[in-house]
Scaffold this motif. Structure first.
Motif, PDB file in Angstrom:
ATOM      1  N   CYS A  48       0.862  -1.185   0.000  1.00 20.93           N
ATOM      2  CA  CYS A  48       0.000   0.000   0.000  1.00 20.93           C
ATOM      3  C   CYS A  48       0.894   1.229   0.000  1.00 20.93           C
ATOM      4  O   CYS A  48       1.653   1.457   0.942  1.00 20.93           O
ATOM      5  CB  CYS A  48      -0.908  -0.002   1.232  1.00 20.93           C
ATOM      6  SG  CYS A  48      -2.056   1.390   1.296  1.00 20.93           S
ATOM      7  N   HIS A 139      -6.888   2.337  -7.883  1.00 21.43           N
ATOM      8  CA  HIS A 139      -7.085   2.813  -6.511  1.00 21.43           C
ATOM      9  C   HIS A 139      -5.842   3.511  -5.954  1.00 21.43           C
ATOM     10  O   HIS A 139      -5.882   4.020  -4.832  1.00 21.43           O
ATOM     11  CB  HIS A 139      -7.480   1.650  -5.592  1.00 21.43           C
ATOM     12  CG  HIS A 139      -6.478   0.538  -5.554  1.00 21.43           C
ATOM     13  ND1 HIS A 139      -6.559  -0.559  -6.388  1.00 21.43           N
ATOM     14  CD2 HIS A 139      -5.369   0.345  -4.797  1.00 21.43           C
ATOM     15  CE1 HIS A 139      -5.553  -1.377  -6.141  1.00 21.43           C
ATOM     16  NE2 HIS A 139      -4.812  -0.851  -5.182  1.00 21.43           N
ATOM     17  N   ASP A 140      -4.759   3.541  -6.720  1.00 21.38           N
ATOM     18  CA  ASP A 140      -3.558   4.276  -6.310  1.00 21.38           C
ATOM     19  C   ASP A 140      -3.658   5.688  -6.869  1.00 21.38           C
ATOM     20  O   ASP A 140      -3.520   5.905  -8.079  1.00 21.38           O
ATOM     21  CB  ASP A 140      -2.301   3.582  -6.836  1.00 21.38           C
ATOM     22  CG  ASP A 140      -2.127   2.196  -6.254  1.00 21.38           C
ATOM     23  OD1 ASP A 140      -2.132   2.080  -5.014  1.00 21.38           O
ATOM     24  OD2 ASP A 140      -2.004   1.236  -7.034  1.00 21.38           O
ATOM     25  N   ARG A 141      -3.892   6.655  -5.997  1.00 17.74           N
ATOM     26  CA  ARG A 141      -4.222   8.007  -6.444  1.00 17.74           C
ATOM     27  C   ARG A 141      -3.256   9.050  -5.888  1.00 17.74           C
ATOM     28  O   ARG A 141      -2.638   8.847  -4.844  1.00 17.74           O
ATOM     29  CB  ARG A 141      -5.653   8.370  -6.024  1.00 17.74           C
ATOM     30  CG  ARG A 141      -6.722   7.535  -6.732  1.00 17.74           C
ATOM     31  CD  ARG A 141      -8.108   7.813  -6.186  1.00 17.74           C
ATOM     32  NE  ARG A 141      -9.131   7.081  -6.909  1.00 17.74           N
ATOM     33  CZ  ARG A 141      -9.878   7.599  -7.885  1.00 17.74           C
ATOM     34  NH1 ARG A 141      -9.713   8.870  -8.239  1.00 17.74           N
ATOM     35  NH2 ARG A 141     -10.783   6.870  -8.507  1.00 17.74           N
ATOM     36  N   GLU A 143      -2.624  13.585  -5.616  1.00 17.97           N
ATOM     37  CA  GLU A 143      -3.252  14.904  -5.682  1.00 17.97           C
ATOM     38  C   GLU A 143      -2.779  15.605  -6.954  1.00 17.97           C
ATOM     39  O   GLU A 143      -1.584  15.804  -7.151  1.00 17.97           O
ATOM     40  CB  GLU A 143      -2.872  15.735  -4.464  1.00 17.97           C
ATOM     41  CG  GLU A 143      -3.409  15.183  -3.151  1.00 17.97           C
ATOM     42  CD  GLU A 143      -2.956  16.017  -1.971  1.00 17.97           C
ATOM     43  OE1 GLU A 143      -3.717  16.904  -1.540  1.00 17.97           O
ATOM     44  OE2 GLU A 143      -1.828  15.772  -1.486  1.00 17.97           O
ATOM     45  N   GLU A 302      -3.759  18.090   0.979  1.00 13.51           N
ATOM     46  CA  GLU A 302      -4.139  17.128   2.018  1.00 13.51           C
ATOM     47  C   GLU A 302      -3.324  17.355   3.276  1.00 13.51           C
ATOM     48  O   GLU A 302      -3.841  17.250   4.396  1.00 13.51           O
ATOM     49  CB  GLU A 302      -3.931  15.703   1.490  1.00 13.51           C
ATOM     50  CG  GLU A 302      -4.449  14.603   2.414  1.00 13.51           C
ATOM     51  CD  GLU A 302      -3.483  14.254   3.538  1.00 13.51           C
ATOM     52  OE1 GLU A 302      -3.949  13.799   4.605  1.00 13.51           O
ATOM     53  OE2 GLU A 302      -2.260  14.448   3.358  1.00 13.51           O
ATOM     54  N   HIS A 308     -10.263  14.725   3.565  1.00 10.23           N
ATOM     55  CA  HIS A 308     -10.773  13.364   3.379  1.00 10.23           C
ATOM     56  C   HIS A 308     -10.702  13.085   1.882  1.00 10.23           C
ATOM     57  O   HIS A 308     -11.609  13.427   1.122  1.00 10.23           O
ATOM     58  CB  HIS A 308     -12.205  13.264   3.897  1.00 10.23           C
ATOM     59  CG  HIS A 308     -12.820  11.906   3.723  1.00 10.23           C
ATOM     60  ND1 HIS A 308     -12.281  10.763   4.267  1.00 10.23           N
ATOM     61  CD2 HIS A 308     -13.934  11.508   3.041  1.00 10.23           C
ATOM     62  CE1 HIS A 308     -13.021   9.720   3.953  1.00 10.23           C
ATOM     63  NE2 HIS A 308     -14.026  10.145   3.207  1.00 10.23           N
ATOM     64  N   THR A 309      -9.600  12.492   1.438  1.00 15.19           N
ATOM     65  CA  THR A 309      -9.313  12.424   0.004  1.00 15.19           C
ATOM     66  C   THR A 309     -10.356  11.674  -0.829  1.00 15.19           C
ATOM     67  O   THR A 309     -10.542  12.026  -2.002  1.00 15.19           O
ATOM     68  CB  THR A 309      -7.920  11.819  -0.236  1.00 15.19           C
ATOM     69  OG1 THR A 309      -7.818  10.562   0.439  1.00 15.19           O
ATOM     70  CG2 THR A 309      -6.837  12.763   0.275  1.00 15.19           C
ATOM     71  N   PRO A 310     -11.060  10.642  -0.303  1.00 18.69           N
ATOM     72  CA  PRO A 310     -12.081  10.007  -1.155  1.00 18.69           C
ATOM     73  C   PRO A 310     -13.146  10.982  -1.659  1.00 18.69           C
ATOM     74  O   PRO A 310     -13.728  10.761  -2.730  1.00 18.69           O
ATOM     75  CB  PRO A 310     -12.686   8.939  -0.233  1.00 18.69           C
ATOM     76  CG  PRO A 310     -11.568   8.577   0.691  1.00 18.69           C
ATOM     77  CD  PRO A 310     -10.852   9.876   0.944  1.00 18.69           C
ATOM     78  N   HIS A 311     -13.393  12.049  -0.916  1.00 21.86           N
ATOM     79  CA  HIS A 311     -14.360  13.054  -1.367  1.00 21.86           C
ATOM     80  C   HIS A 311     -13.919  13.700  -2.676  1.00 21.86           C
ATOM     81  O   HIS A 311     -14.767  14.143  -3.473  1.00 21.86           O
ATOM     82  CB  HIS A 311     -14.517  14.128  -0.287  1.00 21.86           C
ATOM     83  CG  HIS A 311     -15.355  15.302  -0.700  1.00 21.86           C
ATOM     84  ND1 HIS A 311     -16.726  15.228  -0.854  1.00 21.86           N
ATOM     85  CD2 HIS A 311     -15.011  16.584  -1.020  1.00 21.86           C
ATOM     86  CE1 HIS A 311     -17.198  16.411  -1.236  1.00 21.86           C
ATOM     87  NE2 HIS A 311     -16.178  17.248  -1.344  1.00 21.86           N
ATOM     88  N   TYR A 312     -12.619  13.731  -2.923  1.00 17.94           N
ATOM     89  CA  TYR A 312     -12.075  14.427  -4.087  1.00 17.94           C
ATOM     90  C   TYR A 312     -11.694  13.477  -5.225  1.00 17.94           C
ATOM     91  O   TYR A 312     -11.037  13.898  -6.170  1.00 17.94           O
ATOM     92  CB  TYR A 312     -10.849  15.248  -3.671  1.00 17.94           C
ATOM     93  CG  TYR A 312     -11.163  16.336  -2.677  1.00 17.94           C
ATOM     94  CD1 TYR A 312     -11.579  17.596  -3.096  1.00 17.94           C
ATOM     95  CD2 TYR A 312     -11.062  16.107  -1.305  1.00 17.94           C
ATOM     96  CE1 TYR A 312     -11.872  18.598  -2.181  1.00 17.94           C
ATOM     97  CE2 TYR A 312     -11.356  17.101  -0.381  1.00 17.94           C
ATOM     98  CZ  TYR A 312     -11.767  18.338  -0.827  1.00 17.94           C
ATOM     99  OH  TYR A 312     -12.069  19.332   0.079  1.00 17.94           O
ATOM    100  N   HIS A 313     -12.093  12.221  -5.125  1.00 14.27           N
ATOM    101  CA  HIS A 313     -11.761  11.275  -6.188  1.00 14.27           C
ATOM    102  C   HIS A 313     -12.406  11.696  -7.503  1.00 14.27           C
ATOM    103  O   HIS A 313     -13.582  12.080  -7.548  1.00 14.27           O
ATOM    104  CB  HIS A 313     -12.224   9.868  -5.816  1.00 14.27           C
ATOM    105  CG  HIS A 313     -11.323   9.199  -4.826  1.00 14.27           C
ATOM    106  ND1 HIS A 313     -11.462   7.876  -4.460  1.00 14.27           N
ATOM    107  CD2 HIS A 313     -10.249   9.667  -4.131  1.00 14.27           C
ATOM    108  CE1 HIS A 313     -10.524   7.565  -3.571  1.00 14.27           C
ATOM    109  NE2 HIS A 313      -9.782   8.632  -3.358  1.00 14.27           N
TER     110      HIS A 313
END
Length: 318
Positions: A48, A139-141, A143, A302, A308-313
């Motif tokens: 991860c 799923h590897d993201r 900014e 971040e 909360h990074t999932p909000h910005y996916h």
């Protein structure tokens, strides 16, 4: 796999150097590489990557895009391949030493193993088709930001305030502000009216600069962005958290579309950030500015705001 191939008859009665130089020796090295393959890039299920490491990788990818360098070379600089010696010492040398000792084929086993290792590395390398890109999935993201500016360097791009606090009515009227407003969908006249900014232009503005699109933030959101910038100098940018494979596949010399994104004010020097959701998808062209990642910044968004990074996916594409 993991069984040392039997030595052919051609190996009997000759030195390791002589045998490995023959066609039979070359085939045997190939069989050894098949039995003990080396994979330069392999991801375990438990691996991860941190956002910080992916931001650093994204910075290298973006720089390679702009500089015309090979993307894979840039990625390998951040995530080096597995070394051959790890596979050799942990998987190959033990069984091979045991097999050669039992066959009593080598008078000097250590010298023979050194020669075999060289041949095995070459054969294993030609059979390994792994790539650094294999390490990363959707799923590897990272900014991703796009700053609206005609200047290359961040400190030349800043929009500033006449006051010791950010205030839309007190912003310095200059080309940096004019350029960013055009990309946000506003003319300088419209901005003056909604912000009640009466300051004279610091220098002559670019003549005939029109807005590049319909507004991507509402007027009240534009004022909110400025008033909550938390700094007297900042720039406007788009922001999203995007998959590494999306970034790898982009051509930054062509228009890029962000399916979902946020408009933000960012102070890259002192580390402040405030965002609002953009209206719909946004397509930017190279002349509007420059992409950067959290890895280009001393503090990523971040890191500044504990987002909360999932909000910005989001997804990006040409």
């Amino acid at each position: 796999m993991y069984n040392v191939p039997a030595l052919p008859a051609a190996a009997h009665g000759v030195t390791a150097v002589q045998f490995l130089a023959t066609e039979a020796g070359s085939r045997w090295l190939g069989d050894l590489a098949e039995a003990f393959p080396h994979t330069r890039y392999w991801r375990d299920r438990s691996d991860c990557w941190s956002l910080k490491s992916l931001n650093a990788l994204a910075a290298r990818i973006i720089d390679a895009h702009y500089d015309g360098d090979a993307i894979e070379d840039a990625m390998e600089a951040e995530f080096p391949p597995a070394e051959f010696w790890t596979t050799w010492y942990h998987e190959v040398s033990g069984p091979l030493r045991e097999g050669l000792a039992e066959a009593q084929q080598c008078s000097d086993l250590d010298d023979a193993l050194d020669l075999i290792r060289e041949g095995w590395e070459e054969a294993a390398s030609t059979r390994d088709d792994s790539s650094v890109a294999d390490l990363f999935a959707s799923h590897d993201r990272c900014e991703l930001l796009f700053r609206f500016t005609c200047e290359r360097w961040l400190d030349d791009s800043l929009i500033t305030s006449h006051r010791p606090w950010p205030d839309a009515g007190e912003l310095v009227i200059d080309r940096n502000l004019q350029f960013a407003l055009a990309s946000l969908g506003y003319t300088m006249t419209q901005f003056r009216q909604l912000a009640r900014n009466r300051h004279a232009a610091w220098r002559r503005l670019a003549p005939g600069l029109r807005r590049r699109r319909a507004p991507i933030v509402a007027p009240e959101q534009l004022v909110e962005l400025i008033d909550n910038a938390c700094s007297t100098s900042f720039l406007f940018c788009l922001y999203a958290v995007v998959p590494i494979p999306d970034l790898v596949g982009l051509d930054l010399n062509r228009p890029v579309t962000c399916e979902t994104c946020w408009v933000a004010t960012l102070d890259p020097i002192n580390g402040t950030f405030h965002d609002v959701a953009a209206v719909g998808a946004v397509t930017v062209v190279p002349s509007e500015g420059r992409f950067l990642s959290g890895g280009h910044l001393r503090w990523s968004p971040e890191n500044i705001c504990c987002l909360h990074t999932p909000h910005y996916h989001a997804r990006v594409h040409n």
